[in-house]
Structure formats: C-alpha cells, structure tokens
Design a protein around this motif. Structure first.
Motif, PDB file in Angstrom:
ATOM      1  N   TYR A  70       0.832  -1.208   0.000  1.00 52.24           N
ATOM      2  CA  TYR A  70       0.000   0.000   0.000  1.00 52.24           C
ATOM      3  C   TYR A  70       0.868   1.259   0.000  1.00 52.24           C
ATOM      4  O   TYR A  70       0.622   2.194  -0.767  1.00 52.24           O
ATOM      5  CB  TYR A  70      -0.938   0.000   1.206  1.00 52.24           C
ATOM      6  N   GLN A  71       1.862   1.306   0.860  1.00 52.56           N
ATOM      7  CA  GLN A  71       2.686   2.510   0.995  1.00 52.56           C
ATOM      8  C   GLN A  71       3.362   2.884  -0.320  1.00 52.56           C
ATOM      9  O   GLN A  71       3.455   4.062  -0.658  1.00 52.56           O
ATOM     10  CB  GLN A  71       3.736   2.328   2.095  1.00 52.56           C
ATOM     11  N   ALA A  72       3.808   1.898  -1.067  1.00 55.54           N
ATOM     12  CA  ALA A  72       4.489   2.170  -2.332  1.00 55.54           C
ATOM     13  C   ALA A  72       3.536   2.652  -3.415  1.00 55.54           C
ATOM     14  O   ALA A  72       3.968   3.219  -4.418  1.00 55.54           O
ATOM     15  CB  ALA A  72       5.213   0.908  -2.809  1.00 55.54           C
ATOM     16  N   ASN A  73       2.235   2.448  -3.231  1.00 54.91           N
ATOM     17  CA  ASN A  73       1.255   2.763  -4.276  1.00 54.91           C
ATOM     18  C   ASN A  73       0.187   3.765  -3.853  1.00 54.91           C
ATOM     19  O   ASN A  73      -0.670   4.119  -4.656  1.00 54.91           O
ATOM     20  CB  ASN A  73       0.564   1.468  -4.728  1.00 54.91           C
ATOM     21  N   LYS A  74       0.226   4.226  -2.619  1.00 57.12           N
ATOM     22  CA  LYS A  74      -0.875   5.039  -2.097  1.00 57.12           C
ATOM     23  C   LYS A  74      -1.043   6.371  -2.833  1.00 57.12           C
ATOM     24  O   LYS A  74      -2.163   6.866  -2.953  1.00 57.12           O
ATOM     25  CB  LYS A  74      -0.729   5.270  -0.600  1.00 57.12           C
ATOM     26  N   ASP A  75       0.032   6.950  -3.345  1.00 59.44           N
ATOM     27  CA  ASP A  75      -0.095   8.242  -4.030  1.00 59.44           C
ATOM     28  C   ASP A  75      -0.806   8.134  -5.371  1.00 59.44           C
ATOM     29  O   ASP A  75      -1.366   9.113  -5.863  1.00 59.44           O
ATOM     30  CB  ASP A  75       1.279   8.885  -4.221  1.00 59.44           C
ATOM     31  N   ASP A  76      -0.790   6.942  -5.965  1.00 59.23           N
ATOM     32  CA  ASP A  76      -1.437   6.736  -7.270  1.00 59.23           C
ATOM     33  C   ASP A  76      -2.826   6.126  -7.158  1.00 59.23           C
ATOM     34  O   ASP A  76      -3.559   6.064  -8.142  1.00 59.23           O
ATOM     35  CB  ASP A  76      -0.564   5.832  -8.144  1.00 59.23           C
ATOM     36  N   ALA A  77      -3.192   5.647  -5.972  1.00 52.11           N
ATOM     37  CA  ALA A  77      -4.462   4.950  -5.794  1.00 52.11           C
ATOM     38  C   ALA A  77      -5.615   5.934  -5.610  1.00 52.11           C
ATOM     39  O   ALA A  77      -5.433   7.052  -5.156  1.00 52.11           O
ATOM     40  CB  ALA A  77      -4.380   4.038  -4.576  1.00 52.11           C
ATOM     41  N   CYS A  78      -6.787   5.480  -5.985  1.00 45.28           N
ATOM     42  CA  CYS A  78      -8.000   6.230  -5.662  1.00 45.28           C
ATOM     43  C   CYS A  78      -8.883   5.312  -4.822  1.00 45.28           C
ATOM     44  O   CYS A  78      -8.810   4.092  -4.919  1.00 45.28           O
ATOM     45  CB  CYS A  78      -8.719   6.706  -6.924  1.00 45.28           C
ATOM     46  N   PHE A  79      -9.695   5.921  -3.969  1.00 47.30           N
ATOM     47  CA  PHE A  79     -10.601   5.162  -3.116  1.00 47.30           C
ATOM     48  C   PHE A  79     -12.027   5.540  -3.491  1.00 47.30           C
ATOM     49  O   PHE A  79     -12.370   6.711  -3.573  1.00 47.30           O
ATOM     50  CB  PHE A  79     -10.307   5.435  -1.635  1.00 47.30           C
ATOM     51  N   ILE A  80     -12.815   4.509  -3.744  1.00 45.55           N
ATOM     52  CA  ILE A  80     -14.146   4.676  -4.316  1.00 45.55           C
ATOM     53  C   ILE A  80     -15.168   4.052  -3.370  1.00 45.55           C
ATOM     54  O   ILE A  80     -14.991   2.906  -2.947  1.00 45.55           O
ATOM     55  CB  ILE A  80     -14.205   3.999  -5.703  1.00 45.55           C
ATOM     56  N   PRO A  81     -16.250   4.779  -3.036  1.00 48.40           N
ATOM     57  CA  PRO A  81     -17.261   4.195  -2.149  1.00 48.40           C
ATOM     58  C   PRO A  81     -18.081   3.121  -2.868  1.00 48.40           C
ATOM     59  O   PRO A  81     -18.356   3.217  -4.065  1.00 48.40           O
ATOM     60  CB  PRO A  81     -18.135   5.390  -1.769  1.00 48.40           C
TER      61      PRO A  81
END
Length: 153
Positions: free
Chosen positions: A107-118
């Motif tokens: 997660y830490q390596a990818n968190k800046d590129d991820a989006c979170f969707i409800p």
C-alpha cells in the motif's frame, strides 16, 4: 474495473457467461440469509464467499490482484470504500499464491497513485486480473456484509 448497481446488471451480461451467472446469483438469492463462508454455484468455476466484517483504515491490508479469477464484489449491507489502481508493473510483496489465486502489493508504495471509491449497499464492483484492489476500507469502522463471487476466466 466496473462499478454499478445490481439493477443494471443486464449491461454486463456480455462480458463472460460466468460473470452473467454471478450477477444473476446476486440478484436472485436472499443474501442476507446466507451463512458466512463459501457457497458453490458451479464448483470451482463460480462460487460465492459471504463475509461480515468492520471496515478498516486504508493500508491495513495490502492491494491484491488475481490471475485466474475475476471478483464480482457486492455489498449487501453497510458501506465501504475500496482502493483501486491499474496493474502496471508494481512490485509484489510476495510471490503469487497459486492455491488462493492472489498476489499482494504494498500500500505505501502505491498510495499516491491509488483512488478510493465508495461502494454502498446494492452496488457491485467487478475486478479483472489487471485491477489492483483493496476492499473493506473506511474512515470510520462500519459493519459490512459483502458477497464476493469468484469467476474463473
């Protein structure tokens, strides 16, 4: 990745016969009455896993992908957010786990590129093998009942 309400499932019938069967199962079954655990629909070709849990903060679990199965994840009750990121050569945390068909990503390596969707009750998400996903997240703990249909591609 696809996100929609179950009432619109007819739009996705053409993707794969077992995806159509998974969506029909979700629509035609009293999911609130199913006990937790695995339920066979078509042996290892198509099965459902019923889970009850409390959402966790993002990053509590890693991102994951699958090689042989697509996920059709349907929220029966509650609400969660899921992390999403297209698979594009990200480093894995461990080798592919063939018996359970998953690969995990940091997660830490990818968190800046991820989006979170409800994903709210009555909604589903379809994750294909190229879709990194992290289900079950939320800012505050929320009780969720979710059914995940595992679709052999």
């Amino acid at each position: 990745m696809i996100i929609d309400k179950l009432e619109n499932r007819h739009r996705y019938q053409h993707l794969h016969p077992r995806i159509a069967a998974a969506l029909a199962f979700l629509a035609d079954t009293d999911l609130s009455a199913l006990p937790k655990g695995r339920h066979s629909i078509d042996g290892d070709n198509l099965f459902a896993i019923v889970n009850d849990y409390d959402t966790q903060p993002a990053g509590t679990e890693p991102f994951e992908t699958h090689k042989r199965y697509a996920d059709v994840q349907f929220v029966v009750s509650g609400e969660e957010a899921f992390g999403y990121l297209p698979l594009a050569g990200q480093a894995t945390l461990a080798p592919y786990h063939e018996a359970h068909d998953f690969v995990e990503y940091d997660y830490q390596a990818n968190k800046d590129d991820a989006c979170f969707i409800p994903l709210k009750a009555g909604m589903f998400a379809i994750f294909m093998p190229e879709d990194m996903h992290m289900p079950g997240t939320g800012e505050q703990p929320v009780r969720v009942r979710k059914v995940v249909c595992k679709v052999l591609l």
